[in-house]
Design an enzyme around this catalytic site. Structure first.
Site, PDB file in Angstrom:
ATOM      1  N   ILE A   1       0.847  -1.204   0.000  1.00 27.58           N
ATOM      2  CA  ILE A   1       0.000   0.000   0.000  1.00 27.58           C
ATOM      3  C   ILE A   1       0.884   1.255   0.000  1.00 27.58           C
ATOM      4  O   ILE A   1       0.594   2.228  -0.691  1.00 27.58           O
ATOM      5  CB  ILE A   1      -0.978  -0.009   1.200  1.00 27.58           C
TER       6      ILE A   1
ATOM      7  N   TYR B   1      -3.454 -10.340  15.966  1.00 30.60           N
ATOM      8  CA  TYR B   1      -3.392  -9.250  14.989  1.00 30.60           C
ATOM      9  C   TYR B   1      -4.557  -8.284  15.218  1.00 30.60           C
ATOM     10  O   TYR B   1      -4.362  -7.076  15.382  1.00 30.60           O
ATOM     11  CB  TYR B   1      -3.437  -9.822  13.571  1.00 30.60           C
TER      12      TYR B   1
END
Ligand code: UDP
Length: 328
Positions: free
Chosen positions: A20, A157
């Protein structure tokens, strides 16, 4: 590092050598905004920096962002900070639990503290993973998160990113730090690696190399995939929108695709003769993995704030990923 003078630097991207980050760098440079990147290359790659290396508005440093003195200088130079550095990818998370938690919480804490000292705006890249086992789609930003057991490593996570969000919003409310939390849904496009388990690049690589396309579970689980180009436009628009400060904003597409359908689409579009192989979850992942069945964002807030939402069709995105892998 190249020769950019400090006073020209406006955007700092942590994790800028990732998938990204690469596209965000390109987008900001195309808007005339100089970019500085810090990345430790733990999951990113120098190839993501390569296209901009000679751009006069670009500079980068390969370093661990927990080197505080170095990071402090960068924060000082920046006008806005996009915090993308994180341990991501299901495979990486399940196989490196300590690193996931340490990176995701430690780096964010350091960054927010430094940004707060200098009063710099932070765009925190969070994840749709934080919705956890919530099954009420579409996911609305202020709804409850349903996170799983601490004995199942895959939730580390989601939990670590949720703590990042709490911390960022606490700095905002308590200390006045301008923060926007962007919850990114499945972002795909050219340059994404399948090494850490992401489904689309994995399928494309499997199809192009004639290996079985591995669908986990029964393939009825779905995701909404958004094109990375559109996602980075949303991120930079959020950074420019004062009303977004202090808010959590879903960033994603609402077009839902079943994973088995995705496998069939990739097979068709590549003209591959690879078989589609159904793999039970117990074989695909260790550690009692729990998959999310559906993950659909509500994008009302994003649309209200920036006036657009990711909407590129899945065929177009798959096409761009196939082209990327064919060219390599
Ligand atoms: N998946 C799959 N085959 C693969 C990799 C992933 O069927 O080779 C599935 C995975 O179980 C999940 C979906 O594709 O249901 C999306 O997985 P990914 O890791 O890309 O993203 P996330 O689970 O974070 O949405």
């Amino acid at each position: 590092m190249n020769q950019l003078t400090p006073q020209h630097t406006h955007a700092l991207i942590t994790g800028g050598a990732g998938f990204i980050g690469r596209h965000l760098t390109g987008h900001l440079l195309s808007l005339g905004q100089p970019v500085e990147v810090i990345d430790d290359l733990s999951t990113g790659g120098i190839h993501n920096i390569e296209p901009y290396k000679d751009h006069p508005g670009f500079s980068y440093t390969i370093a661990d962002m927990r080197k505080e003195a170095l990071l402090a200088e960068m924060v000082d130079r920046a006008k806005v900070i996009y915090h993308l550095a994180a341990a991501v990818g299901v495979r990486l998370i399940v196989e490196n639990p300590v690193r996931t938690i340490e990176t995701n919480i430690g780096c964010t804490e350091t960054l927010l503290r430094l940004a707060n000292k200098k009063g710099k705006k932070v765009i925190l890249a969070s994840t749709s993973e934080v919705y956890g086992k919530n099954s009420h789609v579409p996911f609305v930003e202020d709804h409850d998160l349903v996170l799983g057991s601490t004995s199942k490593g895959r939730w580390s996570y989601a939990c670590s990113k949720a703590i990042d969000e709490f911390l960022a919003l606490a700095y905002c409310r308590d200390r006045g730090l301008p923060v926007v939390v962007a919850r990114l849904f499945n972002t795909v496009g050219p340059g994404q690696t399948g090494r850490y388990g992401m489904v689309l690049p994995s399928f494309v690589r499997q199809a192009l190399s004639g290996q079985p396309i591995t669908v986990y579970g029964d393939g009825t689980q779905s995701r909404c995939f958004s094109a990375v180009d559109e996602v980075v436009r949303c991120l930079s628009a959020l950074a420019e929108t004062p009303e977004a400060v202090g808010k959590v904003v879903n960033v994603g597409s609402t077009k839902e695709v079943k994973i088995l359908e995705l496998a069939e689409l990739v097979k068709k579009m590549t003209g591959s003769s690879s078989p589609i192989k159904m793999v039970p979850y117990e074989q695909a992942y260790k550690d009692g993995f729990e998959d999310m069945h559906r993950r659909v964002p509500s994008v009302d807030r994003l649309r209200d704030l920036v006036g657009f939402v990711p909407q590129m069709g899945i065929e177009q995105v798959v096409e761009s990923v196939i082209r990327y892998y064919r060219e390599r």
